[in-house]
Write an enzyme that holds these catalytic residues in place. Structure first.
Site, mmCIF file in Angstrom:
data_model
loop_
_atom_site.group_PDB
_atom_site.id
_atom_site.type_symbol
_atom_site.label_atom_id
_atom_site.label_comp_id
_atom_site.label_asym_id
_atom_site.label_seq_id
_atom_site.Cartn_x
_atom_site.Cartn_y
_atom_site.Cartn_z
ATOM 1 N N HIS A 1 1.069 -1.424 -0.132
ATOM 2 C CA HIS A 1 0.433 0.396 -0.069
ATOM 3 C C HIS A 1 0.785 1.123 0.422
ATOM 4 O O HIS A 1 0.359 2.446 -0.337
ATOM 5 C CB HIS A 1 -0.634 0.039 1.329
ATOM 6 C CG HIS A 1 -1.714 -0.838 1.306
ATOM 7 N ND1 HIS A 1 -2.917 -0.241 0.449
ATOM 8 C CD2 HIS A 1 -2.444 -1.967 1.434
ATOM 9 C CE1 HIS A 1 -4.153 -1.506 0.390
ATOM 10 N NE2 HIS A 1 -3.575 -2.790 0.898
ATOM 11 N N LYS B 1 -8.943 13.066 5.436
ATOM 12 C CA LYS B 1 -7.988 11.997 4.855
ATOM 13 C C LYS B 1 -7.112 12.454 6.082
ATOM 14 O O LYS B 1 -6.530 12.871 6.738
ATOM 15 C CB LYS B 1 -7.107 11.911 4.134
ATOM 16 C CG LYS B 1 -6.691 13.160 3.882
ATOM 17 C CD LYS B 1 -5.952 13.541 2.106
ATOM 18 C CE LYS B 1 -7.499 13.087 0.841
ATOM 19 N NZ LYS B 1 -7.322 12.647 0.165
ATOM 20 N N ARG B 2 -6.408 11.543 6.567
ATOM 21 C CA ARG B 2 -5.115 11.441 7.665
ATOM 22 C C ARG B 2 -4.436 12.214 7.129
ATOM 23 O O ARG B 2 -3.770 12.480 5.877
ATOM 24 C CB ARG B 2 -4.657 10.118 7.257
ATOM 25 C CG ARG B 2 -3.839 9.720 8.413
ATOM 26 C CD ARG B 2 -3.234 7.922 8.565
ATOM 27 N NE ARG B 2 -2.761 7.805 7.125
ATOM 28 C CZ ARG B 2 -1.487 7.743 6.469
ATOM 29 N NH1 ARG B 2 -0.405 7.687 7.443
ATOM 30 N NH2 ARG B 2 -1.319 7.099 4.864
ATOM 31 N N LYS C 1 0.774 13.820 1.549
ATOM 32 C CA LYS C 1 -1.041 14.349 1.793
ATOM 33 C C LYS C 1 -1.047 15.595 1.526
ATOM 34 O O LYS C 1 -2.517 16.601 1.099
ATOM 35 C CB LYS C 1 -2.024 13.901 2.696
ATOM 36 C CG LYS C 1 -1.515 12.127 3.022
ATOM 37 C CD LYS C 1 -2.866 11.771 3.681
ATOM 38 C CE LYS C 1 -3.057 10.377 3.233
ATOM 39 N NZ LYS C 1 -3.680 9.351 2.439
ATOM 40 N N THR D 1 -8.868 5.959 -2.025
ATOM 41 C CA THR D 1 -10.007 5.363 -2.374
ATOM 42 C C THR D 1 -11.644 6.902 -1.951
ATOM 43 O O THR D 1 -12.199 6.798 -1.951
ATOM 44 C CB THR D 1 -10.955 4.134 -0.823
ATOM 45 O OG1 THR D 1 -10.537 4.592 0.423
ATOM 46 C CG2 THR D 1 -10.022 3.260 -1.857
ATOM 47 N N LYS E 1 -14.924 8.005 -3.472
ATOM 48 C CA LYS E 1 -15.674 7.932 -3.004
ATOM 49 C C LYS E 1 -16.768 9.330 -3.052
ATOM 50 O O LYS E 1 -17.814 9.475 -3.223
ATOM 51 C CB LYS E 1 -16.067 8.206 -1.565
ATOM 52 C CG LYS E 1 -15.332 6.547 -1.503
ATOM 53 C CD LYS E 1 -14.716 6.969 0.103
ATOM 54 C CE LYS E 1 -14.208 5.246 1.229
ATOM 55 N NZ LYS E 1 -13.264 5.435 2.096
#
Length: 892
Positions: free
Chosen positions: A428, A621-622, A627, A732, A736
């Protein structure tokens, strides 16, 4: 426990009536029969059933089999009168309440147990049928399962939402309020756990025999609170109230050893006896996963430590109360918290023991279930496929070898053949810090047998490579499972790669990158066919049908029925309505209704009032440097600066925007926690600025969860997926958001690329450098400190002028960009990022253009259903077939 007539009531779990020993029990024995069936089994018949052992081995149905079938397949009526009676029965008999004294919490519990009775029918039927068919099962091992709430999902799967809503309405409750009484299961944190939950859902809905395996965390990772702008971690006590969706299995327990020493078998060089005085019992808790459009019900088996036997009464009686409970505490903490902080050596040891508890109990359970078939262990891969979701379950490989060598007394070669044909591995990440490693001295101390097995796996692997590539010592160094550092480290990704028959990435670009970087040598040695891509997907049940009912109703109107929920390709028909003015109006209205709902949620959770007519700009998100939530909030600061420079007349013409953040930072991740502080500091100033008003609002929603996502995702206009190119494996949440009619603002990274290919790049706002350019930029920035562009420097200046509080607090964040090499290339991408924001605003001002983008995006997203992903795994990795459970197939 029998009644006066000598009958066993159906309210008594069958599991409590059968004493077993670890490894010898029926791992799939039904937990309980539905209490609302109003049937009983005679004591004699039950005794005969229990004495018969596993009925799955009986080719010809016996009298007991027929009795069980008739019993477990009795219909529970679906009318509201039966439902009401069932709810009241649980209210009074299970929770000792009366209809006049119940509140919404009791109404939820009674309703949930009533729904559980119905699920249990399907669950028993599924396991019984799979055993009879001797179906090959897939076992999905994941340290996280972010399953969210189960009640509403179960109602939709059973097609009983309307009936339960009507029943609860008759006793004075709204179904929506009752649904909100359920707490999210604290069994995961981010995308890894949500992916696992979607995959188990898709296995159930696609009729694949499959189980998930994980750990039952008492406190989750943590509950996030925001105090003075900082993240504060407190326990997530999600199990304080009864959990209707888990079934304790005290009969399903396995011993798990730690520490100790080894004694070699004098008659077998491959076999050792592991002697240890630290042994904990792992106990199973089963969580049903309802299938939509099928009678199949999947299962997630979670492990927790049994602690009763660890209480030392002698120490207690002598006054040593701490010593009396020391063993209990040591066992309990193994499953207290997900991802315990490993910044200390004790934290690292705890996480290693936690992962081994998970792997050992799971492998023992899988082997025990297989042994019931009576087939030789060499045939295990014909009935079991094990998927490792990231490196956390990789200890399952040496654990399988331990069982086969030491308990089943197989030869090394035979055991290794079985192991490698059974396991497959999903990678991942490519981030070095996320590539799990364990110090050899630590692993050798805690798991001495496994360290010896890993040494031997590595030795045989390197010997085989050396034969093919003689003299290439550097190649052996690069591929060795044991990293020659100080201290030596076990590279778990390499162990997973060597011990699996397939290795996959989770997006096309990610799979290409890992073959060109971290697994480059393994591709050369083991062949390109072993390394494949399986692009992630998400469940349409949870992420469309459940969380966005208004949009789902529109899709159903176009398709003609709800079959699209299990066949997402049918949403392609939306393209036929893209020019229909009435449909477009209803589409826009559905989005606005979702935005109003989110605005109310934001007001409730944060106290901030936002305008639902503004553009909703979302990044949830985390929290992690790659990110780039930091880049987002810096752009918000720059936007705030620009607005402050405008005259009131010009400012009034600006597009109103609500910027929404949510996500948790790991408890030991200081930089990420400082980013959260900066976001909240900016929000405090911007939201209080009367000159700005509704033109710009900034919101940080605390304690991000599946339930929070179900409010946020359907309401987004734009969602940001802005990781540095080449760092996000897939993602993901991007899927969504687009499946709910949102538009992506993102980098050319992860699944963004494939989404753009499917929906058309005109429906997505790309920016930033490309993956193949990243290393050149990083190399340049390591040796140079170019001046930031004007927009970025403006944001820095506002922070340093204490506009958002003490700027010194945030100086390390600025330094990471201007002096620390800017590893994640914020300064490189910032100019094109601002340009992309401008393009978003221009497009949003044209409502008709925006609606077209939204409809076409949803219509073209069928590739990103987790059903497609699971079908590809089933056909290309697991070699399993769907097994659809029906009454006819059971001979009923």
């Amino acid at each position: 426990m029998s009644n006066s007539n000598g009958y066993f009531s159906t309210t008594i779990p069958l599991s409590t009536a059968k004493a077993t020993t670890p490894g010898a029990h029926d791992a799939d024995v039904p937990v309980a029969q539905p209490t609302s069936l109003k049937r009983v089994v005679s004591g004699a018949a039950l005794k005969e059933l229990l004495a018969s052992g596993s009925s799955s081995q009986t080719k010809t149905p016996t009298k007991v089999d027929n009795m069980f079938q008739n019993y477990s397949h009795s219909e529970i009526a679906r009318d509201t009168a039966t439902i009401k009676n069932s709810v009241i029965m649980h209210l009074t008999a299970t929770f000792l309440r009366t209809p006049t004294s119940m509140d919404s919490g009791h109404a939820y519990l009674a309703s949930a147990f009533s729904v559980r009775d119905r699920l249990l029918q399907r669950w028993n039927l599924t396991n019984e049928f799979h055993d009879r068919m001797k179906a090959k099962r897939v076992y999905y091992m994941s340290l996280e399962f972010l399953i969210g709430r189960t009640f509403d999902n179960a109602l939709l799967a059973l097609d009983l939402r309307k009936e339960y809503g009507q029943t609860l309405g008759e006793v004075g409750f709204r179904l929506e309020d009752i649904i909100d009484e359920e707490r999210d299961a604290a069994l995961g944190n981010g995308g890894l756990g949500r992916l696992a939950a979607c995959y188990v859902d898709s296995m159930a809905c696609s009729d694949y025999p499959g189980w998930g395996y994980g750990l039952r965390y008492k406190y989750g990772m943590f509950q996030q609170q925001i105090i003075n702008g900082y993240q504060v971690e407190v326990p997530d006590c999600w199990l304080d109230s009864p959990n209707p969706w888990e079934f304790p299995r005290p009969d399903v327990t396995y011993p798990v050893k730690f520490y100790g020493h080894l004694v070699r078998d004098p008659n077998n060089d491959d076999r050792y006896v592991w002697e240890s005085n630290v042994v904990y019992d792992a106990m199973a808790f089963d969580v049903p996963v309802p299938g939509y459009g099928t009678t199949n019900v999947g299962n997630i088996r979670l492990w927790s430590c049994k602690t009763n036997s660890l209480f030392d009464l002698n120490k207690f009686n002598s006054g040593d109360y701490g010593g009396a409970t020391g063993g209990q505490v040591a066992a309990q903490i193994l499953t207290d918290v997900l991802y315990p902080n490993d910044n200390t050596n004790d934290g690292k040891e705890l996480r290693l023991r936690q992962e081994y508890l998970f792997c050992s109990a799971t492998l023992q359970d899988i082997v025990a279930r297989f042994k019931k078939t009576g087939r030789p262990m060499s045939e295990l891969p014909e009935l079991a496929a094990i998927q490792l979701n990231d490196t956390h379950p990789t200890l399952g490989i040496p654990e399988m070898m331990r069982i086969l060598l030491d308990e089943e007394e197989m030869s090394w070669d035979d055991a290794w053949d079985v192991t490698t044909r059974t396991f497959a591995f999903t990678n991942h990440t490519i981030l070095p810090e996320a590539m799990e490693k364990w110090p050899v001295p630590m692993l050798d101390k805690i798991l001495p047998r496994h360290m010896g097995i890993i040494y031997k796996i590595n030795l045989y692997f390197l010997q085989a490579v050396e034969k093919r590539f003689p003299g290439d010592r550097d190649l052996l160094r690069r591929i060795s499972i044991i990293e020659e550092s100080n201290p030596q480290q076990v590279r778990m990704a390499f162990l997973a790669c060597v011990g699996s028959h397939k290795v996959n990435g989770v997006a096309a670009i990610h799979s290409d990158i890992i073959k060109q970087t971290i697994f480059k040598d393994f591709v050369r040695i083991q062949g390109e066919d072993k390394f494949i891509n399986k692009t992630n997907g998400v469940s349409p049940r949870r992420w469309m049908n459940e969380c966005n009912p208004d949009m789902s109703d529109l899709i159903t109107d176009v398709v003609g029925d709800r079959s699209w929920v299990n066949d997402l390709a049918k949403v392609k028909k939306l393209e036929e309505r893209v020019s229909d003015s009435d449909f477009r109006r209803r589409w826009w209205d559905a989005k606005q209704k979702n935005k109003q709902r989110l605005a109310e949620y934001i007001l409730t959770t944060t106290g901030i009032q936002v305008n639902p007519n503004a553009l909703f700009d979302v990044q949830v998100k985390r929290i992690h440097e790659y990110k780039r939530q930091l880049m987002n909030i810096l752009s918000v600061i720059y936007r705030y600066h620009c607005l402050k420079q405008m005259t009131p007349e010009v400012r009034a013409k600006e597009l109103h925007r609500v910027v929404i953040f949510a996500g948790k930072a790991a408890s030991g991740y200081w930089v990420a926690k400082q980013v959260i502080k900066l976001i909240n500091a900016v929000a405090e100033v911007v939201n209080a600025d009367e000159e700005i008003g509704d033109v710009l609002k900034v919101v940080f929603i605390p304690d991000y969860s599946v339930t929070a996502a179900e409010y946020i995702i359907p309401a987004s206009d734009i969602s940001q997926h802005i990781s540095t190119a080449g760092t996000e494996a897939s993602g993901t949440s991007n899927m969504k958001f687009v499946l709910n009619g949102g538009i992506i603002l993102g980098t050319v990274d992860g699944a963004n690329i494939e989404i753009g290919e499917e929906i058309g790049e005109e429906q997505i706002f790309f920016f930033g450098c490309l993956a193949h350019e990243v290393e050149d930029f990083r190399h340049y920035l390591r040796f140079n400190q170019p001046k930031p562009d004007d927009a970025l420097q403006t944001a820095f200046d506002m922070i340093q002028r204490n506009t958002f509080g003490d700027g010194a607090i945030f100086q390390p964040l600025i330094d990471s960009i201007v002096r620390g090499g800017d590893v994640y290339l914020l300064s490189v991408d910032f100019p094109s990022y601002i340009q992309a924001h401008n393009a978003v605003e221009d497009a949003y001002r044209n409502r008709e253009e925006w609606i077209t983008k939204s409809i076409l995006s949803v219509a073209r997203m069928s590739k990103f259903s987790s059903d497609r992903s699971i079908q590809e795994y089933a056909e290309e990795v697991w070699n399993i077939e769907p097994v659809r459970v029906t009454s006819c197939s059971m001979g009923i």
